[in-house]
Scaffold this active site. Structure first.
Site, PDB file in Angstrom:
ATOM      1  N   SER B 159      -6.229  -3.443  -9.265  1.00  0.00           N
ATOM      2  CA  SER B 159      -6.859  -2.381  -8.378  1.00  0.00           C
ATOM      3  C   SER B 159      -7.239  -1.333  -9.432  1.00  0.00           C
ATOM      4  O   SER B 159      -7.906  -1.477 -10.373  1.00  0.00           O
ATOM      5  CB  SER B 159      -5.899  -2.029  -7.415  1.00  0.00           C
ATOM      6  OG  SER B 159      -6.560  -1.359  -6.397  1.00  0.00           O
ATOM      7  N   ASP B 323      -9.528 -11.150  -1.174  1.00  0.00           N
ATOM      8  CA  ASP B 323      -9.476  -9.924  -1.265  1.00  0.00           C
ATOM      9  C   ASP B 323     -10.911  -9.432  -0.799  1.00  0.00           C
ATOM     10  O   ASP B 323     -11.792  -9.729  -1.603  1.00  0.00           O
ATOM     11  CB  ASP B 323      -9.349  -9.587  -2.751  1.00  0.00           C
ATOM     12  CG  ASP B 323      -9.153  -7.992  -3.049  1.00  0.00           C
ATOM     13  OD1 ASP B 323      -9.569  -7.130  -2.277  1.00  0.00           O
ATOM     14  OD2 ASP B 323      -8.729  -7.588  -4.161  1.00  0.00           O
ATOM     15  N   HIS B 356      -6.207  -8.080  -0.690  1.00  0.00           N
ATOM     16  CA  HIS B 356      -6.094  -6.987  -1.953  1.00  0.00           C
ATOM     17  C   HIS B 356      -4.704  -7.014  -2.523  1.00  0.00           C
ATOM     18  O   HIS B 356      -4.100  -7.080  -3.600  1.00  0.00           O
ATOM     19  CB  HIS B 356      -6.758  -5.654  -1.855  1.00  0.00           C
ATOM     20  CG  HIS B 356      -6.756  -4.783  -2.927  1.00  0.00           C
ATOM     21  ND1 HIS B 356      -7.433  -5.191  -4.175  1.00  0.00           N
ATOM     22  CD2 HIS B 356      -6.176  -3.712  -2.982  1.00  0.00           C
ATOM     23  CE1 HIS B 356      -7.263  -4.343  -4.988  1.00  0.00           C
ATOM     24  NE2 HIS B 356      -6.704  -3.216  -4.483  1.00  0.00           N
TER      25      HIS B 356
END
Lengths: 600, 600
Positions: B159, B323, B356
């Site tokens: 991320s 995601d 995610h």
């Protein structure tokens, strides 16, 4: 007002009517009672003498009764669905009488949380009772009765408006000839509930909210703006946001290195939030989103199939490919629930980049579907049955699809079908075969087709056509629910012919299959003498650009059926498809073949 | 502390170090200066004598320096990536020396908006300067220098941590042997910026926020909770939310008809919001999300390709199929930017339903990729080159993929390749051919493969393998960037052989193609005498379950090349693939064939 627009309904007025008097309250789904109830509504066009042209439009979360036209000459923006409603438009006010009312719990004239509570003489605020979609529809029904309308040609709505459409068809089956539900769902999923919940949280967390007692004072504008911003993100698709804003900065070339809204998308959301606050009540936002969260046809009726058991109307369900709020899969679930009951349903998942907002932003494509479906419903014996696709549409069809359209085995297939049967045509194209069967053999026909333009043509022929890829399975069609299932010139193009064939045998008493014969002497000779992949009249493509991804002969198919315990009831090897069945050496001489098969 | 866990790093401690003294401020990207700067960090394992086993982990938005282990015996929860870091785990602290520091602007020990501003002796609040990802990385570099680390074996992060990984590789190319960026992007799209902006709006709108001067008083907890709720919706996939919560009610069976949180997903968000508020500072949330919004490698370096021009490390890029915050497409863009520069990059889009959050929730699969890549980087001459897939993996491979793995034309293809060439193997499987070519011919090899398990095997062989479907186009590979492109036994399985073949001819000086010969006498004979779709050793499948969707003979391919103006430099018709080239009547006798082709 745009005075150059010839197709506007012109200057219109919102009427407000007292529907429920204080002494005869309406019993709500929650068990609570509500009175009085006022309803704001608009109408366009005229109810005809036959009284069969009334259309109710149901609006979504932030809409109101003002669908089309202008409220005054100075009015800059027309009603929220003006692109769709007006003389000559998809919902043609020259033909149809159109009604729309502000929904119960709203803030544009109909009774809602901002209305005066007769018990306290102050606005209801949080004392307003929880409303359900069924409650909204009940009030609409009372309004129509008051207006003297006995039956609706159609009830139409998108998003939360689509939920109302479904509720209408279920609650008042005899009142509704047809139901058009766009970009909607039979129930929200966890993600949508979550977005709604966060939006409500933002409103309630606003210090101005004061437990709902903000009327006449400073309103919870920041909270409502945040809720609206979240909403707007979900109304657009990632793609449309990327194309509309990307990482564009509002004005400067360089980053400002502060917390001002500097990306264009931030400014857009600020604007959307701000302008919403000026026209909408936070209380209504709470109540309407809660009604949407509660809407759950499967829960109310035990299963989605049961929910649709008693509906009588024809259905048009439309979704948009990029809608991730009310997804195509959710629309398909509705379609499956209707199919499981054998109801008359058409479905198209319109290819659009605009996300959920497409129901406001695709007036042309959506308009074609709505007007085609309305016309076929209103004037079933329309003269345009034999119509050809127009040039524009034809261009969008591939060479393969055009070849499909020219299938010549229709006459022979027709000869195999008993009158008054129930027929499913897989890959039905523009519905020509089904239309012929309907006319000549009085069959009840249904079609499945992948190409959007062809689905539209079928719908215009008043056929129930569902856009669907059969390779995804057909489990929602009931066991032996069709007398005939037709798979014409398609078996050799599907990825998994065995799976598809077995599915069809499950749901049809007889399955009619046709395909080009790879065992034909020309194929054999070409491979034998030329050593090349065969190209013939029935297999006209090169080895590398053929849509045919499986090659089979009569003999292959015979063996295939034997192995799968499938009965071959009839086998028609054909030389020239239209006329000449082959009497001997079929696998050698037949260019194509039609099988009638069955399996218990 | 979980005392049964043998693979824990045990009790660990966060250290805080003053990195920047008050009198020597750090110049930030925004132009402003910041001092003093303290940094909180943890380390696990030991730096080895060669000093080549140091790994830096970069944390994401809400993480901190506490990656693994426990802070005390009473500590209930281990560090945020404990599943990945520890003795014997994917990032094995028996082998590697692991460092993680709380990022600049954070709130867990490193200087951030809650720190004391020496100018005012009060917390910075909104006077804290805007931080960029590059600033964060600069501080990490200073920390590593202070700790005496001269080089990193790897920098790893997911991320926003992945953004730091990319920045590391670009800013300090000589310091980083390898870079592992998981579920990240080279820049946020409009939708993600929008979500961030709404979250910040919620914080700023909280009456407690008071323009950032809330420290030591009531904090903007409701605003921060709303921001976190929005975040959590984006961290999960629609599917995982549906499966985890659906429309489940928290407790009651019936709707409560009020505005309490009654759906399970609402309660979950309430809880997530609440627990976040207790451990995180709203100011840090503002600064870190802003840094993420500003991160834009293409903007900073003119193009994404230019951004990666000077990197020297090996790359492993990992995305997750579900995601939708940092999408697989965004990871692919990074991969393409690296490929355009001819860099050493491997990529896998791990199939996961977790959205995610998968970078925290798929320790096994992600761990395999990370540990395989780390091992191959750290000990390039590992002994497991010739390793077979283990039983579990083999089960997941289809019959077709296993057949592919058994390709026997390797030896002949190897004989066609000049030493020291640059080779791209399309559909490279587990990289066996490339590994052989590397060993025997000292080639520089790259592979493209679709199957996740095979990609992993290739990565374990220290090959740059990219998971990709070649039918989507290869435009990011430069013109003639390879001496050889190999397409072995695959042409007949792709949808559009012409498009694929032309692409390969563009990027390879020579393209080596092999396929089964449909013109072989057995095929001809079977179709001629049996009238059935041929089944042979090279074409072992039935007509309906074959992965081969195009059938071509030598003659077909000759003609194809002629029409496309492709030079046939060599043609090797084969009877038994390994040994016996066919000397005459090739199209009749060859079971398969290898072509060497080229096109200017």
């Amino acid at each position: 007002m745009d005075t150059t627009d010839k197709n506007t309904v012109g200057i219109v007025k919102t009427n407000v009517i007292r529907l429920i008097e204080s002494d005869r309250p309406l019993k709500l789904r929650s068990g609570r009672e509500l009175a009085p109830i006022d309803v704001a509504y608009e109408t366009y066009g005229e109810l005809n003498d036959a009284q069969d042209n009334a259309i109710l439009i149901c609006h979504a979360l932030s809409g109101d009764a003002h669908v089309a036209g202008y409220h005054s000459r100075d009015d800059k923006k027309p009603g929220w669905w003006d692109c769709m409603v007006g003389p000559g438009k998809a919902i043609d006010t020259n033909k149809y009488f159109v009604i729309c009312s502000n929904l119960l719990g709203g803030c544009s004239g109909t009774t809602g949380p901002a209305s005066i509570n007769p018990q306290t003489d102050k606005p209801y605020g949080m004392d307003f009772p929880i409303i359900t979609i069924a409650d909204m529809v009940k009030v609409q029904k009372l309004l129509l009765e008051k207006l003297g309308i006995k039956k609706l040609l159609a009830v139409i709505g998108g998003s939360i408006g689509g939920m109302q459409v479904l509720a209408w068809a279920i609650e008042y089956p005899d009142f509704v000839d047809s139901a058009i539900a766009v970009a909607t769902t039979s129930r929200l999923g966890a993600q949508s509930i979550a977005f709604d919940a966060v939006g409500r949280n933002a409103i309630v967390a606003d210090p101005n909210f004061d437990n709902g007692n903000y009327y006449g004072r400073k309103v919870p504008d920041r909270g409502l703006a945040i809720a609206r911003m979240i909403g707007h993100i979900t109304y657009l698709s990632e793609q449309s946001m990327r194309e509309k804003f990307g990482r564009q900065l509002r004005s400067a070339q360089a980053y400002s290195y502060d917390f001002d809204s500097e990306f264009a998308v931030e400014t857009y959301l600020d604007y959307k939030g701000q302008s919403f606050v000026e026209r909408f009540d936070a209380g209504s936002y709470l109540y309407i989103t809660k009604a949407a969260d509660y809407f759950d046809l499967a829960r109310k009726h035990r299963t989605l199939k049961k929910a649709f058991e008693k509906v009588k109307s024809r259905f048009l369900i439309v979704s948009f490919s990029s809608d991730w709020l009310f997804t195509p899969e959710q629309s398909e679930a509705i379609v499956k629930g209707l199919i499981a009951n054998g109801k008359d349903v058409s479905f198209c998942n319109i290819n659009s980049p605009y996300g959920h907002d497409a129901f406001l932003l695709e007036p042309e494509t959506l308009g074609n579907f709505i007007s085609g479906f309305l016309k076929a419903t209103h004037s079933p014996i329309a003269k345009d049955h034999g119509r050809q696709l127009n040039g524009a549409n034809q261009k969008t069809l591939s060479r393969f699809e055009q070849a499909q359209r020219a299938r010549v085995d229709y006459e022979l297939i027709e000869s195999l079908i008993e009158p008054d049967s129930i027929v499913l045509d897989i890959g039905c194209g523009d519905g020509e075969l089904l239309a012929r069967l309907k006319k000549d053999k009085n069959i009840k026909g249904r079609g499945i087709e992948l190409v959007e333009e062809l689905v539209l043509e079928g719908i215009r022929r008043r056929l129930p056509i569902v856009q669907y890829d059969i390779e995804r399975g057909l489990e929602n069609y009931a066991y032996k629910s069709f007398d005939y299932v037709i798979l014409s010139q398609t078996l050799q193009t599907v990825k998994n012919p065995k799976k598809v064939f077995m599915e069809l045998l499950r749901l049809g008493r007889k399955v009619i299959v046709s395909f080009p014969n790879f065992g034909h002497w020309r194929c054999r000779a070409q491979l034998l003498f030329l050593g090349k992949a065969p190209q013939t009249r029935q297999l006209p493509f090169g080895w590398h650009d053929s849509p045919n991804i499986h090659f089979l002969s009569l003999k292959d198919f015979d063996e295939f059926c034997r192995r799968l315990n499938v009965n071959i009831e009839k086998k028609m090897p054909l030389v020239k498809a239209r006329l000449s069945p082959v009497r001997f050496a079929a696998n050698l001489l037949a260019e194509q073949v039609i099988y009638v098969t069955s399996k218990d």
